[in-house]
Scaffold this active site. Structure first.
Site, PDB file in Angstrom:
ATOM      1  CB  SER A 129      14.832  -3.978  22.933  1.00  0.00           C
ATOM      2  OG  SER A 129      15.164  -5.256  22.463  1.00  0.00           O
TER       3      SER A 129
ATOM      4  CE1 TYR B 200      19.947  -3.364  26.180  1.00  0.00           C
ATOM      5  CE2 TYR B 200      18.696  -5.189  25.251  1.00  0.00           C
ATOM      6  CZ  TYR B 200      19.142  -3.881  25.180  1.00  0.00           C
ATOM      7  OH  TYR B 200      18.762  -3.096  24.121  1.00  0.00           O
TER       8      TYR B 200
ATOM      9  CE  LYS C 100      17.344  -0.694  26.043  1.00  0.00           C
ATOM     10  NZ  LYS C 100      17.620   0.715  25.842  1.00  0.00           N
TER      11      LYS C 100
HETATM   12  P1  NAD Z   1      25.736   1.945  21.233  1.00  0.00           P
HETATM   13  O1  NAD Z   1      26.437   1.310  22.374  1.00  0.00           O
HETATM   14  O2  NAD Z   1      26.467   2.077  19.951  1.00  0.00           O
HETATM   15  O3  NAD Z   1      25.171   3.391  21.662  1.00  0.00           O
HETATM   16  C1  NAD Z   1      24.830   3.716  22.981  1.00  0.00           C
HETATM   17  C2  NAD Z   1      25.606   4.967  23.359  1.00  0.00           C
HETATM   18  O4  NAD Z   1      25.272   5.361  24.694  1.00  0.00           O
HETATM   19  C3  NAD Z   1      27.116   4.746  23.310  1.00  0.00           C
HETATM   20  O5  NAD Z   1      27.703   5.724  22.487  1.00  0.00           O
HETATM   21  C4  NAD Z   1      27.537   4.894  24.767  1.00  0.00           C
HETATM   22  O6  NAD Z   1      28.842   5.465  24.878  1.00  0.00           O
HETATM   23  C5  NAD Z   1      26.452   5.788  25.330  1.00  0.00           C
HETATM   24  N1  NAD Z   1      26.215   5.649  26.772  1.00  0.00           N
HETATM   25  C6  NAD Z   1      26.128   4.500  27.491  1.00  0.00           C
HETATM   26  N2  NAD Z   1      25.874   4.796  28.782  1.00  0.00           N
HETATM   27  C7  NAD Z   1      25.787   6.150  28.859  1.00  0.00           C
HETATM   28  C8  NAD Z   1      25.535   7.053  29.933  1.00  0.00           C
HETATM   29  N3  NAD Z   1      25.333   6.617  31.186  1.00  0.00           N
HETATM   30  N4  NAD Z   1      25.516   8.389  29.672  1.00  0.00           N
HETATM   31  C9  NAD Z   1      25.734   8.839  28.417  1.00  0.00           C
HETATM   32  N5  NAD Z   1      25.998   8.032  27.368  1.00  0.00           N
HETATM   33  C10 NAD Z   1      26.015   6.704  27.590  1.00  0.00           C
HETATM   34  O7  NAD Z   1      24.375   1.134  21.022  1.00  0.00           O
HETATM   35  P2  NAD Z   1      23.285   1.259  19.861  1.00  0.00           P
HETATM   36  O8  NAD Z   1      23.265  -0.036  19.122  1.00  0.00           O
HETATM   37  O9  NAD Z   1      23.469   2.526  19.116  1.00  0.00           O
HETATM   38  O10 NAD Z   1      21.969   1.296  20.753  1.00  0.00           O
HETATM   39  C11 NAD Z   1      21.356   2.526  21.112  1.00  0.00           C
HETATM   40  C12 NAD Z   1      20.178   2.237  22.006  1.00  0.00           C
HETATM   41  O11 NAD Z   1      19.274   1.387  21.315  1.00  0.00           O
HETATM   42  C13 NAD Z   1      20.525   1.519  23.305  1.00  0.00           C
HETATM   43  O12 NAD Z   1      19.716   2.031  24.335  1.00  0.00           O
HETATM   44  C14 NAD Z   1      20.178   0.078  23.006  1.00  0.00           C
HETATM   45  O13 NAD Z   1      19.850  -0.639  24.168  1.00  0.00           O
HETATM   46  C15 NAD Z   1      18.973   0.252  22.111  1.00  0.00           C
HETATM   47  N6  NAD Z   1      18.741  -0.905  21.242  1.00  0.00           N
HETATM   48  C16 NAD Z   1      19.740  -1.333  20.427  1.00  0.00           C
HETATM   49  C17 NAD Z   1      19.535  -2.440  19.608  1.00  0.00           C
HETATM   50  C18 NAD Z   1      20.620  -2.964  18.726  1.00  0.00           C
HETATM   51  O14 NAD Z   1      20.501  -4.096  18.257  1.00  0.00           O
HETATM   52  N7  NAD Z   1      21.676  -2.207  18.428  1.00  0.00           N
HETATM   53  C19 NAD Z   1      18.282  -3.087  19.628  1.00  0.00           C
HETATM   54  C20 NAD Z   1      17.285  -2.615  20.472  1.00  0.00           C
HETATM   55  C21 NAD Z   1      17.530  -1.502  21.280  1.00  0.00           C
HETATM   56  C1  WQD Z   2      21.020 -13.031  15.629  1.00  0.00           C
HETATM   57  C2  WQD Z   2      21.066 -14.505  15.271  1.00  0.00           C
HETATM   58  C3  WQD Z   2      22.183 -15.880  16.894  1.00  0.00           C
HETATM   59  C4  WQD Z   2      26.189 -14.308  16.377  1.00  0.00           C
HETATM   60  C5  WQD Z   2      20.370  -9.241  20.283  1.00  0.00           C
HETATM   61  C6  WQD Z   2      19.771  -8.908  21.621  1.00  0.00           C
HETATM   62  C7  WQD Z   2      18.546  -8.080  21.447  1.00  0.00           C
HETATM   63  C8  WQD Z   2      18.806  -6.882  20.538  1.00  0.00           C
HETATM   64  C9  WQD Z   2      19.602  -7.188  19.324  1.00  0.00           C
HETATM   65  C10 WQD Z   2      18.974  -4.898  21.860  1.00  0.00           C
HETATM   66  C11 WQD Z   2      20.798 -15.423  16.471  1.00  0.00           C
HETATM   67  C12 WQD Z   2      22.901 -15.892  15.573  1.00  0.00           C
HETATM   68  C13 WQD Z   2      24.830 -14.532  16.264  1.00  0.00           C
HETATM   69  C14 WQD Z   2      27.097 -15.322  15.943  1.00  0.00           C
HETATM   70  C15 WQD Z   2      25.219 -16.659  15.278  1.00  0.00           C
HETATM   71  N1  WQD Z   2      19.511  -5.852  21.190  1.00  0.00           N
HETATM   72  N2  WQD Z   2      24.361 -15.677  15.720  1.00  0.00           N
HETATM   73  N3  WQD Z   2      26.554 -16.452  15.381  1.00  0.00           N
HETATM   74  O1  WQD Z   2      20.181 -12.293  19.593  1.00  0.00           O
HETATM   75  O2  WQD Z   2      18.434 -11.520  17.922  1.00  0.00           O
HETATM   76  O3  WQD Z   2      19.383  -9.920  19.517  1.00  0.00           O
HETATM   77  O4  WQD Z   2      20.704  -8.022  19.621  1.00  0.00           O
HETATM   78  O5  WQD Z   2      17.898  -4.766  22.298  1.00  0.00           O
HETATM   79  O6  WQD Z   2      18.119  -7.723  22.718  1.00  0.00           O
HETATM   80  O7  WQD Z   2      19.438 -10.117  22.276  1.00  0.00           O
HETATM   81  O8  WQD Z   2      20.794 -10.728  17.674  1.00  0.00           O
HETATM   82  O9  WQD Z   2      22.734 -10.521  16.165  1.00  0.00           O
HETATM   83  O10 WQD Z   2      23.070 -11.508  18.476  1.00  0.00           O
HETATM   84  O11 WQD Z   2      21.836 -12.818  16.764  1.00  0.00           O
HETATM   85  O12 WQD Z   2      24.795 -17.726  14.782  1.00  0.00           O
HETATM   86  O13 WQD Z   2      28.316 -15.194  16.041  1.00  0.00           O
HETATM   87  O14 WQD Z   2      22.388 -14.823  14.834  1.00  0.00           O
HETATM   88  O15 WQD Z   2      22.181 -17.156  17.463  1.00  0.00           O
HETATM   89  O16 WQD Z   2      20.088 -16.503  15.994  1.00  0.00           O
HETATM   90  P1  WQD Z   2      19.664 -11.250  18.705  1.00  0.00           P
HETATM   91  P2  WQD Z   2      22.195 -11.334  17.280  1.00  0.00           P
END
Ligand code: NAD
Ligand code: WQD
Length: 346
Positions: A124, A149, A153
């Site tokens: 991330s 979190y 990572k």
């Molecule tokens: P998500 O929660 O939809 O997907 C994660 C999946 O992992 C889920 O289906 C959950 O059931 C499964 N899971 C959790 N713990 C587990 C375990 N111990 N064993 C097996 N399965 C398990 O989330 P996502 O948005 O699809 O994110 C996927 C990955 O990408 C995550 O590692 C998340 O941290 C990373 N990531 C997401 C974002 C984002 O904004 N969505 C941003 C950066 C990184």
């Molecule tokens: C985006 C912008 C909020 C909700 C988070 C995690 C990051 C990554 C992605 C995994 C911000 C604003 C949000 C609302 C708002 N995940 N906002 N009203 O914070 O950039 O990232 O998700 O790695 O680690 O921190 O994303 O979508 O939460 O927010 O005004 O109800 O929207 O303040 O400026 P963020 P977000």
């Protein structure tokens, strides 16, 4: 290649199954379903006409992961499984270190035991920490993270670097996602948060469909063009494609780090007005105090992924808004809204 996808039923995992199948890989799906439903995998099968072996399993169950790696002759692992809610990680750090750090360690132990040497890890932009200058570039050091979190990572990145150092024939790709949004253009799969969404895009979509009354915009006094925070939003289909592209590193031992983003920041107000304009739906909002821990603005320097993987985003912000709305409108309650014509296994 034979690819094991952990966390495959989740938001990004389900879209990545499609990208991998389209690129000609065979996929095996693993998920403990703590934050998802197996319905997403059934819908991916419907979209792709493929049959996907699915294991409801936990990545911390090392013997079971070994058995899956072995029985499917897995060549590479794309590792999404983990917990991702920043606020919850502050309340329940042990759950986050267990699922994210111990889960990754268990997976790597299973890979080592079975001779699987390629891993693509979901990292991330949060690992750049609170003080990094924008745009973020992969050459910058990991920074000070502000919640468990983010720390989890950064810890897994470091752990994978150390493992690759000890086993120089391993290929480790660390993909640092910016803000993935959108849904598959079929409208059949998408983001389906449990409870009230923490993130902006699903919140907007649920206001649009009437599940929530209005959006609170957290802060309008930031040092940005319109006072609201700016982020680098990218389409989840582009992000999924990045994983398929990263698998070319399987042939290149080493640690490969890539930002996956568009390279551009968009403000919260611009997100709201683009959604309204593209979809013809009003999004009522109010300004609210800043959310603790939010940074004013960050976006990717995305040139390295383009140079080394030939990957760059293809979808516009308008595409992201249109596809989010198609999914939310078609399935107002996400996977709990039944899909007509979907074959069930029962
Ligand atoms: P998500 O929660 O939809 O997907 C994660 C999946 O992992 C889920 O289906 C959950 O059931 C499964 N899971 C959790 N713990 C587990 C375990 N111990 N064993 C097996 N399965 C398990 O989330 P996502 O948005 O699809 O994110 C996927 C990955 O990408 C995550 O590692 C998340 O941290 C990373 N990531 C997401 C974002 C984002 O904004 N969505 C941003 C950066 C990184
Ligand atoms: C985006 C912008 C909020 C909700 C988070 C995690 C990051 C990554 C992605 C995994 C911000 C604003 C949000 C609302 C708002 N995940 N906002 N009203 O914070 O950039 O990232 O998700 O790695 O680690 O921190 O994303 O979508 O939460 O927010 O005004 O109800 O929207 O303040 O400026 P963020 P977000």
């Amino acid at each position: 290649m034979n690819v094991l996808v952990t966390g495959a039923a989740g938001y990004i995992g389900s879209h990545t199954l499609i990208a991998l199948l389209e690129a000609g890989h065979r996929v095996v799906a693993l998920d403990n379903l703590i934050n998802s439903s197996a319905e997403s995998i059934k819908r991916v099968e419907h979209i792709t006409a493929a049959t996907i072996p699915f294991y409801q399993a936990d990545v911390r169950d090392t013997p079971q992961v070994r058995e899956i790696l072995n029985s499917h002759a897995i060549d590479a692992v794309v590792h999404f499984a983990g917990l991702k809610a920043v606020g919850e990680s502050v309340e329940q750090p042990t759950a986050y270190y267990s699922a994210n750090v111990y889960g990754s360690l268990s997976l790597v132990e299973a890979m080592h035991a079975e001779g699987v040497k390629t891993i693509v890890f979901s990292s991330s932009a949060t690992v750049y920490g609170e003080d990094a200058p924008v745009p973020y570039h992969e050459s910058m050091p990991r920074g000070r993270t502000s919640n468990p979190y983010g720390t989890s990572k950064a810890m897994v990145e470091k752990m994978l670097e150390d493992i690759q150092h000890a086993h120089p024939d391993w290929s480790v790709s660390l993909l640092r996602y910016f803000n993935p949004i959108g849904a598959h253009p079929s409208g059949l799969i998408g983001e389906d948060p449990q409870g009230k969404p923490n993130n902006l895009m699903p919140f907007i979509a649920q206001v649009a469909v009437g599940r929530l009354q209005q959006l609170s915009i957290f802060g309008n006094d930031y040092d940005t063009q319109d006072g609201t925070c700016e982020r680098d939003y990218l389409h989840v289909v582009d992000l999924a494609e990045g994983h398929s592209k990263a698998l070319i590193n399987a042939a290149k031992p080493g640690v490969h780090i890539y930002n996956l983003g568009t390279g551009e920041g968009t403000s919260v107000l611009d997100m709201v007005s683009t959604f309204e304009h593209v979809n013809g739906v009003a999004i009522p909002y109010q300004f609210a105090p800043r959310r603790a821990g939010d940074l004013a603005a960050f976006w990717a320097d995305a040139t390295k992924a383009e140079q080394e993987l030939g990957w760059r985003t293809q979808c516009s912000l308008e595409d992201m808004m249109r596809d989010t709305w198609r999914w939310q409108k078609g399935f107002p309650n996400g996977y709990r809204t039944p899909m007509e014509g979907l074959k069930t296994t029962e």
